[in-house]
Design a protein around this motif. Structure first.
Motif, PDB file in Angstrom:
ATOM      1  N   THR B 122       1.016  -1.263  -0.041  1.00  0.00           N
ATOM      2  CA  THR B 122       0.029   0.036   0.073  1.00  0.00           C
ATOM      3  C   THR B 122       0.944   1.381  -0.077  1.00  0.00           C
ATOM      4  OG1 THR B 122      -0.052   0.242   2.199  1.00  0.00           O
ATOM      5  CG2 THR B 122      -1.962  -1.237   1.184  1.00  0.00           C
ATOM      6  N   ASN B 123       2.000   1.239   0.556  1.00  0.00           N
ATOM      7  CA  ASN B 123       2.962   2.147   0.520  1.00  0.00           C
ATOM      8  C   ASN B 123       3.354   2.478  -0.987  1.00  0.00           C
ATOM      9  OD1 ASN B 123       3.245   3.013   3.613  1.00  0.00           O
ATOM     10  ND2 ASN B 123       4.010   1.109   3.685  1.00  0.00           N
ATOM     11  N   ARG B 124       3.564   1.646  -1.738  1.00  0.00           N
ATOM     12  CA  ARG B 124       4.031   1.803  -3.036  1.00  0.00           C
ATOM     13  C   ARG B 124       2.821   2.529  -3.924  1.00  0.00           C
ATOM     14  NH1 ARG B 124       3.568   2.679  -7.679  1.00  0.00           N
ATOM     15  NH2 ARG B 124       4.520   1.588  -9.261  1.00  0.00           N
ATOM     16  N   CYS B 156      12.270   6.135   0.259  1.00  0.00           N
ATOM     17  CA  CYS B 156      11.860   4.843   0.826  1.00  0.00           C
ATOM     18  C   CYS B 156      10.474   4.168   0.886  1.00  0.00           C
ATOM     19  CB  CYS B 156      12.398   4.809   2.212  1.00  0.00           C
ATOM     20  SG  CYS B 156      14.161   4.532   2.369  1.00  0.00           S
ATOM     21  N   LEU B 157       9.464   5.425   1.343  1.00  0.00           N
ATOM     22  CA  LEU B 157       8.417   5.127   1.037  1.00  0.00           C
ATOM     23  C   LEU B 157       7.856   4.389   0.091  1.00  0.00           C
ATOM     24  CD1 LEU B 157       5.324   6.128   2.265  1.00  0.00           C
ATOM     25  CD2 LEU B 157       5.466   7.759   0.504  1.00  0.00           C
ATOM     26  N   PHE B 158       8.318   4.518  -1.321  1.00  0.00           N
ATOM     27  CA  PHE B 158       8.070   3.448  -2.301  1.00  0.00           C
ATOM     28  C   PHE B 158       8.881   2.903  -2.807  1.00  0.00           C
ATOM     29  CE2 PHE B 158       8.540   7.880  -3.871  1.00  0.00           C
ATOM     30  CZ  PHE B 158       9.605   7.905  -4.693  1.00  0.00           C
ATOM     31  N   ASN B 159      10.149   3.048  -2.250  1.00  0.00           N
ATOM     32  CA  ASN B 159      11.348   2.043  -2.729  1.00  0.00           C
ATOM     33  C   ASN B 159      11.521   0.982  -1.894  1.00  0.00           C
ATOM     34  OD1 ASN B 159      12.026   3.025  -5.333  1.00  0.00           O
ATOM     35  ND2 ASN B 159      13.921   4.432  -4.553  1.00  0.00           N
ATOM     36  N   LYS B 276       9.515  -7.039 -15.340  1.00  0.00           N
ATOM     37  CA  LYS B 276       9.443  -7.505 -13.820  1.00  0.00           C
ATOM     38  C   LYS B 276       9.680  -6.436 -13.006  1.00  0.00           C
ATOM     39  CE  LYS B 276      11.880 -11.317 -11.259  1.00  0.00           C
ATOM     40  NZ  LYS B 276      11.193 -12.749 -11.575  1.00  0.00           N
ATOM     41  N   GLY B 277      10.599  -5.615 -13.122  1.00  0.00           N
ATOM     42  CA  GLY B 277      10.873  -4.477 -12.032  1.00  0.00           C
ATOM     43  C   GLY B 277       9.329  -3.718 -11.859  1.00  0.00           C
ATOM     44  N   PHE B 278       8.989  -3.267 -13.037  1.00  0.00           N
ATOM     45  CA  PHE B 278       7.763  -2.256 -12.680  1.00  0.00           C
ATOM     46  C   PHE B 278       6.649  -3.005 -12.261  1.00  0.00           C
ATOM     47  CE2 PHE B 278      10.215   0.464 -15.677  1.00  0.00           C
ATOM     48  CZ  PHE B 278       9.682   1.615 -15.429  1.00  0.00           C
ATOM     49  N   ALA B 279       6.513  -4.394 -12.720  1.00  0.00           N
ATOM     50  CA  ALA B 279       5.243  -5.048 -12.098  1.00  0.00           C
ATOM     51  C   ALA B 279       5.707  -5.676 -10.578  1.00  0.00           C
ATOM     52  CB  ALA B 279       4.916  -6.192 -12.797  1.00  0.00           C
ATOM     53  N   LEU B 280       6.783  -5.030 -10.147  1.00  0.00           N
ATOM     54  CA  LEU B 280       7.001  -5.406  -8.595  1.00  0.00           C
ATOM     55  C   LEU B 280       7.187  -7.034  -8.272  1.00  0.00           C
ATOM     56  CD1 LEU B 280       3.884  -3.737  -7.115  1.00  0.00           C
ATOM     57  CD2 LEU B 280       6.398  -3.304  -6.153  1.00  0.00           C
ATOM     58  N   GLY B 281       8.154  -7.441  -9.444  1.00  0.00           N
ATOM     59  CA  GLY B 281       8.703  -8.819  -9.515  1.00  0.00           C
ATOM     60  C   GLY B 281       7.520  -9.787  -9.838  1.00  0.00           C
ATOM     61  N   ARG B 282       6.359  -9.442 -10.228  1.00  0.00           N
ATOM     62  CA  ARG B 282       5.497 -10.500 -10.389  1.00  0.00           C
ATOM     63  C   ARG B 282       5.224 -10.995 -11.950  1.00  0.00           C
ATOM     64  NH1 ARG B 282       4.651 -12.353  -5.389  1.00  0.00           N
ATOM     65  NH2 ARG B 282       6.703 -11.202  -5.128  1.00  0.00           N
ATOM     66  N   VAL B 283       6.234 -10.762 -12.747  1.00  0.00           N
ATOM     67  CA  VAL B 283       6.011 -11.471 -13.970  1.00  0.00           C
ATOM     68  C   VAL B 283       6.817 -12.661 -14.139  1.00  0.00           C
ATOM     69  CG1 VAL B 283       6.401 -11.037 -16.294  1.00  0.00           C
ATOM     70  CG2 VAL B 283       5.487  -9.151 -14.869  1.00  0.00           C
TER      71      VAL B 283
END
Lengths: 289, 283
Positions: B122-124, B156-159, B276-283
């Motif tokens: 949720t912070n991202r 750091c909030l989103f990273n 992968k990076g843009f999709a938070l590692g979910r691809v």
């Protein structure tokens, strides 16, 4: 992978927890605090209850910004998702040209957002920009600083330029995971190109497409920098999206109470969407694993 | 006769036009992507007289004066230095807290793990605009306003969530048997993590570092709100220059081109991980 239960794992998570608590929870508490209080200056606050929330819910300004925001997100999704799929279907599957396309397509994704704004601000100007100059030469009345329609077209084309590649890259990752056997079977059945897309490629891409839709929806819902640089929310208020309005209210006019109430409602909408995002993703993970 | 026509059609439909149409679509799309960037590059190599008075597709008097202005004027180049400082700080902080956390999420069940994982996400997803004002007040009150560390912590909030999610995706791919074998061989947790585990997920760490760097580099709203002079990032310097009466278009374009350079330099190495990076590692 089978995970074991181990509550001591909390110690490994603790640094993240402390850091995020400092950079997210404390500020959020400040916002909650402001949203329920009023002040006459001198740092004296008193309880205002739900007054700000009521004021914001009745404020035409917020509803208008929300309307513009929904329209913006809707339009860019309607363009970027089909266009992204279309581009992904036409990408070379492997070899040098595949890498070549990947690299060039990723370029807009890695440009700082204000530079994206600057690029389009320059590109669209009728005196010095290629796009604006060309349109003006053909005789189209295009001036994004004066004409609301032109401003909207500019920020939408800019967003399509900026983010369609992300949809295309995700869709491409989905396409690459389809085994060749599926296509061979389709060939034996003499399936048409459309049927191959409809019954093989689309279902296999569904997972990544859900991620693409939700990512694009969310990021477009909090977009600030790019339209701010290009139009500054103008002409008038015609391109003032939610974030631009909120920053104007909080940092420009320093209306702490209403801005805080606005923030909380804004954040709640995003939370709701994140929850959908998370549920969809975990379900997909389960199906795959 | 009929057969011949069918064969011709099939041949035409399958081989030649199909390959061409794909290439045409890609060429058009890439042209659409590159044209605005080319225009920026083009303008950065022109003099202001040429920009404002003539309309030329390639610079007539090729000049590097705009770049020279930026690289010799501290008001400009310190913007890049400031940006690089806080971006690097942010990447280091994000990765060092995210590595152990991602390991915990990828290997263990513990009380509240799912909720915690979601809360990080949720912070991202939080709009930076919501956090701009409270951040301003928080960092002012602790005396960190207009410092690099303030921006690094704010990002750091989103990273941090991003790094945790990407690393967790990579760590899940490492079989757990490796951990167990290492413990049997007498490695302590720390020794195992540094000597065995880290090399195994080095590509994941690289990808996570790249995305932390990138998202911190491209962000404007928070970094602009939290700085005034000493830590002002290049992005903020660019937007403020635009407010002045006479805009120096050539220098502005050159500054823009220089901000694209860090991404363009490493793009080749991460090309297979961008989705992968843009999709938070979910691809």
């Amino acid at each position: 992978m089978e995970k074991t239960v181990n509550h001591r794992a909390w110690f490994l998570v603790l640094p993240v927890l402390l850091l995020v608590a400092f950079s997210a929870v404390i500020p959020l508490m400040t916002v909650v605090n402001y949203s329920f209080q009023d002040t006459f200056g001198n740092n004296e606050f008193f309880w205002a209850g739900l007054e700000w929330f009521q004021q914001m819910l009745n404020s035409e300004r917020m509803w208008n910004a929300l309307g513009r925001q929904l329209m913006f997100s809707g339009i860019i999704l309607a363009i970027e998702i089909p266009l992204g799929i279309f581009v992904a279907l036409n990408m070379p599957k492997s070899g040098f040209w595949s890498s070549f396309c990947l690299v060039l397509m990723s370029l807009p994704l890695l440009i700082p957002w204000n530079v994206v704004g600057t690029i389009w601000q320059i590109f669209g100007r009728i005196d010095i920009g290629l796009l604006g100059y060309t349109l003006d030469m053909i005789g189209i009345d295009y001036n994004y600083t004066q004409n609301a329609l032109a401003a909207w077209v500019t920020i939408i084309v800019m967003d399509v330029w900026h983010w369609t590649s992300l949809v295309a890259l995700l869709a491409f990752a989905g396409l690459k995971s389809i085994p060749d056997a599926f296509y061979q079977a389709a060939k034996i059945d003499q399936a048409s190109r459309w049927k191959v897309f409809r019954y093989i490629e689309l279902p296999k891409m569904m997972g990544v497409l859900m991620i693409a839709i939700l990512l694009r929806f969310m990021d477009s819902f909090m977009i600030y920098t790019e339209p701010f640089v290009v139009t500054g929310g103008g002409p008038g208020n015609t391109t003032t999206l939610l974030s631009i309005d909120l920053v104007k209210m909080a940092l420009g006019q320093f209306d702490l109470g209403p801005a805080a109430a606005f923030s909380l409602m804004y954040f709640l909408v995003i939370l709701l969407i994140s929850w959908v995002f998370y549920t969809v993703m975990t379900n997909l993970d389960k199906r795959e694993g | 006769m009929a057969d011949v026509t069918v064969n011709q059609n099939a041949a035409r439909g399958l081989s030649l036009p199909r390959v061409n149409s794909r290439a045409v679509v890609m060429a058009l799309y890439l042209l659409f992507l590159l044209l605005p960037i080319y225009w920026l590059l083009n303008m950065s190599l022109k003099t202001n007289t040429e920009i404002l008075n003539e309309f030329t597709l390639v610079p007539r008097d090729l000049t590097f004066a705009n770049y020279a202005t930026i690289l010799t004027d501290p008001a400009w180049y310190m913007g890049y230095v400031n940006s690089l400082i806080y971006v690097t700080m942010n990447t280091v902080i994000s990765l060092s807290v995210a590595l152990p956390a991602a390991y915990a999420f990828s290997r263990y069940h513990f009380m509240g793990d799912k909720h915690l994982f979601f809360w990080l996400l949720t912070n991202r997803m939080a709009p930076p605009a919501v956090f701009a004002l409270p951040f301003f007040q928080l960092y002012s009150s602790v005396g960190l306003f207009d410092t690099h560390i303030a921006v690094a912590l704010a990002h750091c909030l989103f990273n941090v969530p991003l790094a945790v999610w990407i690393l967790e995706g990579f760590m899940r791919g490492v079989p757990k048997e490796i951990d167990e074998t290492a413990y049997i061989d007498g490695y302590s947790f720390g020794g195992f993590f540094v000597k065995i585990f880290t090399p195994l997920i080095s590509s994941g760490i690289g990808v996570a570092a790249f995305f932390c760097f990138m998202f911190s580099w491209v962000e404007l709203l928070l970094s602009r709100t939290l700085t005034t002079v000493d830590a002002k990032p290049i992005a903020a310097i660019m937007t403020r220059t635009q407010g002045a009466s006479g805009i120096d278009w050539g220098v502005l374009a050159a500054a823009g081109v220089l901000t694209i350079v860090p991404g363009a330099l490493v793009i080749w190495f991460v090309r297979n991980y961008i989705a992968k990076g843009f999709a938070l590692g979910r691809v």
